[in-house]
Enzyme design. Sequence first.
Site, PDB file in Angstrom:
ATOM      1  N   LEU A   1     -80.130  94.045  51.793  1.00 16.04           N
ATOM      2  CA  LEU A   1     -81.569  93.781  51.882  1.00 16.04           C
ATOM      3  C   LEU A   1     -81.949  92.355  51.499  1.00 16.04           C
ATOM      4  CD1 LEU A   1     -82.741  97.167  50.319  1.00 16.04           C
ATOM      5  CD2 LEU A   1     -82.522  96.620  52.743  1.00 16.04           C
TER       6      LEU A   1
ATOM      7  N   GLY B   1     -84.601 105.009  55.228  1.00 13.80           N
ATOM      8  CA  GLY B   1     -84.131 105.410  56.551  1.00 13.80           C
ATOM      9  C   GLY B   1     -85.177 106.157  57.365  1.00 13.80           C
TER      10      GLY B   1
ATOM     11  N   CYS C   1    -113.324  79.005  47.168  1.00 15.41           N
ATOM     12  CA  CYS C   1    -113.588  79.905  46.041  1.00 15.41           C
ATOM     13  C   CYS C   1    -114.732  79.361  45.190  1.00 15.41           C
ATOM     14  CB  CYS C   1    -112.331  80.113  45.214  1.00 15.41           C
ATOM     15  SG  CYS C   1    -111.681  78.637  44.435  1.00 15.41           S
TER      16      CYS C   1
ATOM     17  N   GLU D   1    -108.020  72.977  49.202  1.00 14.46           N
ATOM     18  CA  GLU D   1    -109.094  71.988  49.207  1.00 14.46           C
ATOM     19  C   GLU D   1    -108.774  70.850  48.225  1.00 14.46           C
ATOM     20  OE1 GLU D   1    -109.264  75.265  48.893  1.00 14.46           O
ATOM     21  OE2 GLU D   1    -111.201  76.087  49.537  1.00 14.46           O
TER      22      GLU D   1
ATOM     23  N   ASP E   1     -75.678 103.637  53.359  1.00 11.29           N
ATOM     24  CA  ASP E   1     -75.491 102.270  53.877  1.00 11.29           C
ATOM     25  C   ASP E   1     -75.185 101.244  52.785  1.00 11.29           C
ATOM     26  OD1 ASP E   1     -76.274 103.467  56.193  1.00 11.29           O
ATOM     27  OD2 ASP E   1     -78.135 102.347  56.451  1.00 11.29           O
TER      28      ASP E   1
ATOM     29  N   CYS F   1    -113.178  75.624  43.954  1.00 13.58           N
ATOM     30  CA  CYS F   1    -113.167  74.606  45.016  1.00 13.58           C
ATOM     31  C   CYS F   1    -114.586  74.292  45.485  1.00 13.58           C
ATOM     32  CB  CYS F   1    -112.337  75.080  46.183  1.00 13.58           C
ATOM     33  SG  CYS F   1    -110.605  75.225  45.750  1.00 13.58           S
TER      34      CYS F   1
HETATM   35 ZN    ZN Z   1    -110.162  77.441  45.684  1.00  9.81          ZN
END
Ligand code: ZN
Length: 366
Positions: free
Chosen positions: A220, A299, A84, A57, A216, A93
């Site tokens: 990642l 796994g 908020c 906002e 393995d 906001c």
């Molecule tokens: Zn906010």
Amino acid sequence: MQFSTADMQFMRTAMELAERGQFTVAPNPLVGCVIVSADGRIIGQGWHTAFGQAHAEVEAYQSVSSADQPLLAESTWYVTLEPCNHVGQTPACAALIERIPPKRVVIGIRDSNPAVDGGGTERLRAAGIQVDVGCLEHELAWQNRRFLWNAETKRPWVVLKWAESRDGFMDGRPQQERKPGAGGFPITAETARPLTHTWRALEQGIVVGANTALVDTPQLGVRSIEAPSPRIVLLDPDGLINMEHALIQRNDDLIYVVGPTNSPAKKHSCHWEVKEGLDTLLERLYAEFNLSSLLIEGGATVLNDFLKHDAWNEIKCWRSPAATGGGLPAPSIPDHSLPLPHGIASSGQLGVDAWTNRLHSRHASD
Ligand SMILES: [Zn+2]
């Protein structure tokens, strides 16, 4: 409340703006905001870019040109999540909007954070603003599924992920060849990699079991896309891993889950014993490490544990067109899973490989 086509179009624009924060806002929600003048022109727009940064906002308000400032009093604001009403890392906001105040505010979904829940809406209504809630609510609930789940359960959103051959195996090698240091067994083609890396980058932690780490030695990473890497959560409650292992050496991004027999002096270790159950592990990863979501990479044993305890929210699965003719069986997608909400793709194809995305049936929306 029935929303007009124009309402839905502006909210969709706000939703698309919100999505730009997808790799950077967690554990905050994704939020977008569009400010529209009385004659239907977008005069301001913004989104929450990253955790700790300005709210959507505020970004939208600051983007309004000085020439358009006089139009704010007759404007309509489209915000994907209830504004908020609490002062957190940034001012509330709802207070910003109340000071203007615009004619109308259209909200996608309520903020279930107990500090906000409904408070932002009430405050705006008390200021004489027309507030309409629920525009594109199913799509927006999907967009903020992790945030809403965290607020409700104080646990991370859990995504199970695996790749399987056409005949249903995760690894085509016989058991005696799946030994420490053997390396990974690729199921998907190179062309699948950018989407696999996107799936990783969307979640805050990647979980891998000790056996998979040993056999393995997975990287990642997310190197084929522009996004920060998630934390690695290495499950080793039985103390199988040696301190020289490549994943253990990654001190900073590693969360090392250790049991009673191994308590190494690692910077980020989480104590957990199998007998405490997966719910306890999830609570700890959320409370102690602020992980709002996890991608369970494997796994097979780890994936099957999460399935057996029904400790999952979403499944992402690759299927290759090739058969392995045997090996390590992949898990099955449970019957109590659903396609994604209306308008969101639940399956697709990238190169030769097909993907499926399913949602736990507890999240059925309509
Ligand atoms: Zn906010």
